[in-house]
Design an enzyme around this catalytic site. Structure first.
Site, PDB file in Angstrom:
ATOM      1  N   GLY A  81       5.018 -36.604   2.485  1.00  0.00           N
ATOM      2  CA  GLY A  81       6.095 -36.734   1.504  1.00  0.00           C
ATOM      3  C   GLY A  81       6.460 -38.200   1.337  1.00  0.00           C
ATOM      4  O   GLY A  81       5.666 -39.103   1.596  1.00  0.00           O
ATOM      5  N   GLY A  82       7.726 -38.416   0.965  1.00  0.00           N
ATOM      6  CA  GLY A  82       8.199 -39.781   0.749  1.00  0.00           C
ATOM      7  C   GLY A  82       8.118 -40.637   2.001  1.00  0.00           C
ATOM      8  O   GLY A  82       8.153 -41.870   1.926  1.00  0.00           O
TER       9      GLY A  82
HETATM   10  C1  HXC Z   1      13.363 -30.163  10.677  1.00  0.00           C
HETATM   11  C2  HXC Z   1      11.285 -29.839  11.579  1.00  0.00           C
HETATM   12  C3  HXC Z   1      10.690 -30.474  10.482  1.00  0.00           C
HETATM   13  C4  HXC Z   1      11.533 -30.966   9.460  1.00  0.00           C
HETATM   14  C5  HXC Z   1       9.131 -29.876  11.812  1.00  0.00           C
HETATM   15  N1  HXC Z   1      10.268 -29.473  12.374  1.00  0.00           N
HETATM   16  N2  HXC Z   1       9.356 -30.471  10.651  1.00  0.00           N
HETATM   17  N3  HXC Z   1      12.607 -29.683  11.672  1.00  0.00           N
HETATM   18  N4  HXC Z   1      12.863 -30.791   9.609  1.00  0.00           N
HETATM   19  N5  HXC Z   1      11.059 -31.615   8.407  1.00  0.00           N
HETATM   20  C6  HXC Z   1      10.447 -28.793  13.647  1.00  0.00           C
HETATM   21  C7  HXC Z   1       9.964 -27.360  13.646  1.00  0.00           C
HETATM   22  O1  HXC Z   1      10.967 -26.535  13.199  1.00  0.00           O
HETATM   23  C8  HXC Z   1       9.645 -27.174  15.130  1.00  0.00           C
HETATM   24  O2  HXC Z   1      10.858 -26.965  15.823  1.00  0.00           O
HETATM   25  C9  HXC Z   1       9.143 -28.513  15.558  1.00  0.00           C
HETATM   26  O3  HXC Z   1       9.615 -29.433  14.595  1.00  0.00           O
HETATM   27  C10 HXC Z   1       7.638 -28.583  15.580  1.00  0.00           C
HETATM   28  O4  HXC Z   1       7.146 -28.108  14.342  1.00  0.00           O
HETATM   29  P1  HXC Z   1       5.917 -27.088  14.264  1.00  0.00           P
HETATM   30  O5  HXC Z   1       5.877 -26.591  12.877  1.00  0.00           O
HETATM   31  O6  HXC Z   1       6.020 -26.093  15.364  1.00  0.00           O
HETATM   32  O7  HXC Z   1       4.703 -28.048  14.583  1.00  0.00           O
HETATM   33  P2  HXC Z   1       3.243 -28.058  13.957  1.00  0.00           P
HETATM   34  O8  HXC Z   1       2.689 -26.671  13.936  1.00  0.00           O
HETATM   35  O9  HXC Z   1       2.491 -29.097  14.683  1.00  0.00           O
HETATM   36  O10 HXC Z   1       3.441 -28.520  12.432  1.00  0.00           O
HETATM   37  C11 HXC Z   1       3.910 -29.775  12.120  1.00  0.00           C
HETATM   38  C12 HXC Z   1       4.255 -29.867  10.629  1.00  0.00           C
HETATM   39  C13 HXC Z   1       5.210 -28.732  10.235  1.00  0.00           C
HETATM   40  C14 HXC Z   1       2.969 -29.775   9.815  1.00  0.00           C
HETATM   41  C15 HXC Z   1       4.857 -31.261  10.410  1.00  0.00           C
HETATM   42  O11 HXC Z   1       6.266 -28.687  11.165  1.00  0.00           O
HETATM   43  C16 HXC Z   1       5.764 -28.890   8.859  1.00  0.00           C
HETATM   44  O12 HXC Z   1       5.096 -28.596   7.892  1.00  0.00           O
HETATM   45  N6  HXC Z   1       7.023 -29.342   8.811  1.00  0.00           N
HETATM   46  C17 HXC Z   1       7.728 -29.493   7.550  1.00  0.00           C
HETATM   47  C18 HXC Z   1       7.222 -30.668   6.800  1.00  0.00           C
HETATM   48  C19 HXC Z   1       7.998 -30.923   5.562  1.00  0.00           C
HETATM   49  O13 HXC Z   1       7.908 -30.191   4.614  1.00  0.00           O
HETATM   50  N7  HXC Z   1       8.841 -31.934   5.648  1.00  0.00           N
HETATM   51  C20 HXC Z   1       9.675 -32.355   4.575  1.00  0.00           C
HETATM   52  C21 HXC Z   1       8.770 -33.188   3.710  1.00  0.00           C
HETATM   53  S1  HXC Z   1       9.614 -33.835   2.361  1.00  0.00           S
HETATM   54  P3  HXC Z   1      10.945 -26.194  17.206  1.00  0.00           P
HETATM   55  O14 HXC Z   1      12.392 -26.076  17.477  1.00  0.00           O
HETATM   56  O15 HXC Z   1      10.254 -24.881  16.986  1.00  0.00           O
HETATM   57  O16 HXC Z   1      10.231 -27.018  18.213  1.00  0.00           O
HETATM   58  C22 HXC Z   1      10.045 -35.295   2.888  1.00  0.00           C
HETATM   59  C23 HXC Z   1      10.757 -36.057   1.834  1.00  0.00           C
HETATM   60  C24 HXC Z   1      10.976 -37.445   2.279  1.00  0.00           C
HETATM   61  O17 HXC Z   1       9.833 -35.694   3.964  1.00  0.00           O
HETATM   62  C25 HXC Z   1      11.438 -38.201   1.099  1.00  0.00           C
HETATM   63  C26 HXC Z   1      11.700 -39.622   1.443  1.00  0.00           C
HETATM   64  C27 HXC Z   1      12.007 -40.386   0.217  1.00  0.00           C
END
Ligand code: HXC
Length: 511
Positions: free
Chosen positions: A167-168
């Site tokens: 993402g960002g």
């Molecule tokens: C809160 C998060 C998180 C997030 C992961 N976790 N991403 N918590 N916000 N963005 C937490 C999970 O709930 C989990 O908590 C722990 O981290 C580990 O994640 P897993 O999914 O179990 O790990 P894994 O299987 O290795 O997968 C990793 C991952 C996946 C691919 C990164 O977690 C994922 O897809 N996360 C979301 C990514 C996402 O969409 N992010 C937002 C992007 S938009 P527990 O408690 O179970 O340990 C963005 C915009 C930014 O970032 C803009 C800036 C300008």
């Protein structure tokens, strides 16, 4: 009792998201945030800042999942005795996700790094914006981007991607000077495979879309790739050794005692046939100090080679056309690769050594439609603007606009050398004869013979370095074997070079 409370808090902070999540991190072949810092810094030099910070959110029951440090370890320490600031995201805490407090910690050390004129290193391993905290996460990212831009050209900023970066979130590393990735365990993309599938119907894995190899070979986003995390960190430390602490300093020279600096092997390195390739990296390695070449983006736009090296202990930036790939032509990718490197070296007082063997810009619709005009201009602009000492050696071809662009005398190079077999002309003799003697060749009884005769006439005049030398465009035609000696002296006499910049807000590089 009070000391016990402190000890408990420190222990709690150090364990991050707990042993189970640490084990899971290790199982993925990844190190923890603290293990990475330990590998990066000199033993016992790390001083942590903000280890007791927590988030302030109560959204979605987040108040029940507070971790001391809030998913990022920040502080300072030394690498080979030199101070650096570092942040290392802790994937074991809420997936290393970034929100208000996490971002504030990063911003705090970025500010300190800028104020103290010290490099900043980011070790990224994060699931991106912390979803529960909403817009404050976006604000946190923007606060970092703003500082990345302010720090650009002021202090070196290095980013290592040690896990997800999506993402960002990708834009902070993208704003820094160099990106390091690790094979198989790191990836970067603006939109992940699922969104790609929904929007474009393409099926692609995370690795293929944004893994280390993809960003090294296809996009050029990554500058260095480590085999594993240890290798990535070693590379990062090596890069630091070539850099100054900030834009006001010069890189640290290594003690060097002058020796016999003649390199006889260079006298035979250019093939007899000017159309035959040779490996410019052999020339580079022979010219610079033993084992000092540290190539940047070694698998991207390989028709231009860039990297750091040392010459008699002095840190230099190297830009060289590579005749072994696409005959060393300049194309869109090579131009942008070279341009960004020139600008980095110039920003941080690293003198430039340019090795030129270039037949010109790559022709074709693909290049024109992808903007070889504005992209080629980036390299031109970067050289024109650079005020560091700049020395060029033309080993063979210097044709057309590429002659001007590749650090020619006209655009501010300090010293321009050519080897005796250099060819400096508007274009190759064959093409030139075809154009300027078109009628003569066509009307001759034997057009083929006439063409050869006219080609020779043009080559005699221009396929040498002497015409350019007679105008002073080349300062000296030198024996290849004496090049290292000449370079050492030329960089030495330029070390106090000062060019006052014209007062203006900033230029407008053709981005
Ligand atoms: C809160 C998060 C998180 C997030 C992961 N976790 N991403 N918590 N916000 N963005 C937490 C999970 O709930 C989990 O908590 C722990 O981290 C580990 O994640 P897993 O999914 O179990 O790990 P894994 O299987 O290795 O997968 C990793 C991952 C996946 C691919 C990164 O977690 C994922 O897809 N996360 C979301 C990514 C996402 O969409 N992010 C937002 C992007 S938009 P527990 O408690 O179970 O340990 C963005 C915009 C930014 O970032 C803009 C800036 C300008």
């Amino acid at each position: 009792m009070k000391n016990q409370e402190l000890a408990n808090k420190i222990a709690e902070s150090k364990i991050g998201g707990g042993q189970k999540r640490i084990d899971s991190q290790h199982k993925k072949g990844k190190l923890t945030a603290r293990e990475r810092i330990e590998l990066l810094l000199d033993t016992n030099s790390f001083e942590e800042i903000g280890g007791l910070v927590t988030h302030r959110s109560t959204n979605f029951g987040l108040e029940k999942t507070k971790f001391l440090g809030d998913g990022v370890v920040t502080g300072y320490g030394t690498v080979d005795g030199r101070l650096i600031y570092v942040y290392s995201q802790d994937f074991t805490v809420l997936g290393g996700s970034l929100a208000e407090a996490h971002a504030e910690k990063i911003c705090k050390i970025m500010d300190l790094a800028m104020q103290n004129g010290v490099p900043i290193i980011g070790l990224n391993d994060s699931g991106g914006a912390r979803i529960q905290e909403g817009v404050v996460s976006l604000g946190g990212y923007a606060d970092i981007f703003f500082r990345n831009t302010k720090a650009s050209g002021l202090i070196p900023q290095l980013s290592a991607i040690m896990g997800p970066c999506a993402g960002g979130a990708v834009y902070s590393p993208a704003l820094t000077d160099f990106i390091f990735m690790t094979k198989n365990t790191s990836y970067m993309f603006v939109t992940g495979p699922n969104v790609v599938k929904t929007v474009t119907n393409e099926e692609v894995s995370a690795e293929e879309l944004g893994g280390a190899e993809t960003h090294m070979t296809k996009s050029g986003v990554s500058h260095f790739v480590g085999e594993n995390e240890l290798d990535t960190i070693e590379k990062l430390k090596k890069l630091l050794s070539y850099l100054p602490q900030n834009c006001k300093e010069i890189p640290k020279n290594i003690d060097y005692v002058l020796n016999d600096e003649v390199r006889p092997s260079l006298d035979n390195i250019i093939p007899e046939n000017p159309n035959h390739p040779y490996d410019i990296k052999k020339v580079i390695i022979t010219l610079i100090d033993t084992d000092s070449f540290f190539e940047v983006q070694n698998e991207y736009a390989e028709n231009i080679v860039i990297g750091f090296g040392r010459l008699a202990g002095r840190s230099i930036g190297i830009i060289a056309n590579q005749p072994a790939v696409l005959a060393g032509v300049l194309d869109v990718k090579a131009s942008t690769k070279g341009a960004r490197f020139v600008r980095f070296c110039d920003a941080f007082n690293i003198p430039l050594m340019v090795i030129e063997d270039v037949p010109g810009f790559l022709p074709g619709t693909d290049q024109e439609w992808n903007g070889i005009i504005s992209n080629g201009a980036k390299l031109l602009y970067a050289f024109c603007e650079a005020t560091v000492p700049r020395i060029t050696i033309i080993t063979r071809k210097a044709y057309g606009g590429a002659y001007d662009v590749m650090n020619s005398k006209h655009i501010g190079a300090d010293m321009n050398y050519a080897w005796p077999n250099a060819e400096i002309a508007v274009m190759g003799s064959k093409g030139a004869a075809e154009i300027i003697f078109k009628k003569e060749i066509k009307n001759s009884k034997n057009p083929k013979e006439k063409h050869i005769e006219k080609e020779k006439e043009y080559a005699d005049l221009f396929a040498n370095p002497y015409n350019a030398a007679s105008r002073g465009y080349i300062d000296e035609v030198i024996e290849p074997s004496s090049t290292r000696k000449k370079l050492i002296k030329a960089f030495k006499i330029s070390e106090n070079k000062k060019i006052e910049c014209i007062p203006k807000k900033h230029g407008n590089i053709p981005l």
